[in-house]
Design an enzyme around this catalytic site. Structure first.
Site, PDB file in Angstrom:
ATOM      1  N   ARG A   9      31.852  75.400  59.368  1.00 56.52           N
ATOM      2  CA  ARG A   9      31.879  75.625  57.821  1.00 56.52           C
ATOM      3  C   ARG A   9      31.670  76.995  57.470  1.00 56.52           C
ATOM      4  NH1 ARG A   9      28.672  70.773  57.512  1.00 56.52           N
ATOM      5  NH2 ARG A   9      30.116  69.080  57.453  1.00 56.52           N
ATOM      6  N   GLU A  22      29.886  66.135  75.885  1.00 53.58           N
ATOM      7  CA  GLU A  22      29.298  64.752  75.693  1.00 53.58           C
ATOM      8  C   GLU A  22      29.596  63.700  76.689  1.00 53.58           C
ATOM      9  OE1 GLU A  22      28.006  61.044  74.809  1.00 53.58           O
ATOM     10  OE2 GLU A  22      27.334  62.734  73.523  1.00 53.58           O
ATOM     11  N   SER A  28      29.556  60.762  67.383  1.00 53.29           N
ATOM     12  CA  SER A  28      29.492  60.599  65.991  1.00 53.29           C
ATOM     13  C   SER A  28      29.701  58.859  65.452  1.00 53.29           C
ATOM     14  CB  SER A  28      30.503  61.376  65.312  1.00 53.29           C
ATOM     15  OG  SER A  28      30.514  62.619  65.427  1.00 53.29           O
ATOM     16  N   CYS A  32      22.403  52.989  64.763  1.00 57.42           N
ATOM     17  CA  CYS A  32      21.724  51.934  63.892  1.00 57.42           C
ATOM     18  C   CYS A  32      22.652  50.798  63.643  1.00 57.42           C
ATOM     19  CB  CYS A  32      21.068  52.717  62.563  1.00 57.42           C
ATOM     20  SG  CYS A  32      19.972  54.194  62.914  1.00 57.42           S
ATOM     21  N   ASN A 290      20.242  64.358  61.723  1.00 56.74           N
ATOM     22  CA  ASN A 290      21.495  65.012  61.247  1.00 56.74           C
ATOM     23  C   ASN A 290      20.932  66.102  60.422  1.00 56.74           C
ATOM     24  OD1 ASN A 290      24.198  63.485  60.943  1.00 56.74           O
ATOM     25  ND2 ASN A 290      22.688  61.823  61.351  1.00 56.74           N
ATOM     26  N   TYR A 411      14.699  49.956  33.921  1.00 58.87           N
ATOM     27  CA  TYR A 411      14.347  48.480  33.705  1.00 58.87           C
ATOM     28  C   TYR A 411      15.493  47.657  33.239  1.00 58.87           C
ATOM     29  CZ  TYR A 411      13.000  44.274  31.347  1.00 58.87           C
ATOM     30  OH  TYR A 411      13.026  43.036  30.828  1.00 58.87           O
TER      31      TYR A 411
END
Length: 435
Positions: A9, A22, A28, A32, A290, A411
């Site tokens: 970027r 890799e 990517s 989790c 990240n 609330y």
């Protein structure tokens, strides 16, 4: 990949070449999410993929999957890939991640013993279930241990969780961990605590058949390792990068290696620091990874950036029980030399008269005298867990319990009682401090 994307970027392709190595077939992906693919809540593993090599190629980022880095030559600035290929660099990001803890016990490499680290692990466990596995033993009671116990039980297996610790979720104080243990037992999960594993018993065919501790043997045709993660630093250590007191790569707040500034490290392989105490710490969480990757990419791209530290904010669930924590637990507060107070309040997740209201317990840890917020833990029914983010924000901002008690939280009966449990806990803590 967050480092690569951020660097791109800031620097166009003509000014910066970016190559990613890799060793596995995918990039990517959400590690989790693997338990929930195993459990069937996620139907397709491709849904765990955020981006593909083709997506990065459109940004002129060359991703080479199936390419293992075998070494780093710091003297000449080259990475040695499989087959002896040497790839030069001006800046190098080491993001080798974490290594699942594996206790040195016999039989741990038997068929039927699986980690929950990569997509291939998820595929192997799904295959074992499809092949007729009936009895599962989960080693460890942390985030992965709880999640795997839940999804395996949901898939119809008998589940035993074997712990070396007295209670599941050692990241919590004992009084909150007891609530988690009671909920697991109430679900029909067999929790065996204070029992370090001594052996994985293996049958004649080489497959697991039981987990043995000093107290008993627990039958199993599937064993899942949920013992936590340490830093994967083999490449870094062999290359001569300086490691920190936690065993992870020692980096400055810019994510630059303290011994070799042209090398940056981010994620589970890198040492970081606690936001409150300032002490070195290793926390294996994707949120931090990240952010650290983005800092590294910014630095490489020429934009100043610093990582701001961690509170260890995290949450999980087992059945309908949500579990969350942030900041210091009482053990950490004691080790940090704090004079502190703790308060536990019980409330409900919604207005008591509204359908679906569930119990919630909130524990708050404050510095004696100042009332400064140091930590919080939440255990309760659906709608409980994300309340930890309010505490995390307050601790990050350096608020006292009194200041949090006066904050303007929302609330409505479907979402909270008139006084949210967060406010109630802070108010109780501040009143006691004032008294």
């Amino acid at each position: 990949m967050s480092a690569a994307a951020q660097a791109r970027r800031l620097q166009p392709a003509g000014e910066l070449d970016i190559v990613v190595l890799e060793q596995g077939p995918k990039i990517s992906y959400s590690a989790c999410g693997i338990p929930y693919w195993i459990g069937g809540q996620v139907s397709d593993p491709d849904r765990l993929l955020a981006r593909t090599p083709a997506d990065f190629a459109e940004q002129d980022i060359a991703v080479r999957t199936g390419t293992r880095a075998e070494g780093i030559d710091l003297a000449v600035g080259e990475v040695v890939a499989a087959g002896g290929e040497r790839i030069g660099y001006d800046s190098l990001v080491v993001a080798t991640g974490g290594r699942p803890f594996r206790p040195p016990v016999p039989g741990l490499d038997a068929d039927g013993v699986h980690g929950v680290h990569r997509l291939a692990d998820g595929a192997d466990i799904r295959a074992a279930i499809a092949a007729g596995a009936e009895r599962a033993v989960v080693l460890g009671g942390g985030y992965i241990g709880l999640e795997m116990a839940e999804v395996l039980q949901a898939r119809g297996l008998e589940v035993t969780v074997v712990l070396a610790d007295p209670l599941p979720m050692a990241q919590l104080d004992a009084d909150m961990g007891q609530r988690v243990c009671a909920a697991m037992c109430g679900m029909g999960i067999d929790v065996q605590s204070d029992q370090p594993v001594r052996e994985i018993e293996v049958g004649p065919e080489g497959a697991v058949r039981a987990v043995r501790t000093d107290a008993a043997a627990y039958d199993a045709d599937l064993v899942v390792l949920g013992l936590g993660m340490g830093p994967e630093t083999t490449l870094a250590r062999e290359a001569g990068l300086q490691l920190g007191s936690t065993g992870a790569i020692d980096v400055a707040h810019t994510q630059r290696s303290r011994s070799h500034p042209e090398v940056l490290a981010a994620g589970d392989c890198a040492q970081t620091f606690h936001r409150i105490t300032g002490e070195a710490i290793h926390v294996a969480l994707g949120t931090h990874a990240n952010k650290q990757g983005r800092v590294a990419g910014s630095v490489i791209g020429g934009r100043p950036a610093r990582f701001a530290g961690v509170l260890g904010t995290a949450m999980t669930k087992v059945g309908d029980l949500e579990v969350a924590r942030t900041g210091l637990c009482t053990t950490q507060a004691e080790e940090g030399g704090y004079d502190f107070r703790t308060e536990v309040i019980e409330s409900s997740t919604r207005a008591g008269y509204y359908p679906g209201a569930a119990p919630i317990a909130v524990k708050i840890i404050t510095e004696a005298g100042s009332g400064l917020l140091l930590g919080a833990q939440v255990v309760g029914g659906p709608g409980s867990g994300k309340r930890i983010d309010v505490f995390a924000t307050a601790i990050w901002a350096g608020l006292t319990a009194e200041e949090l008690a006066g904050s303007d939280l929302s609330y409505a009966p479907p979402f909270s009682p008139t006084y949210d449990p967060v406010v109630v806990a802070a108010r109780v803590a501040s009143r006691i401090e004032q008294g």
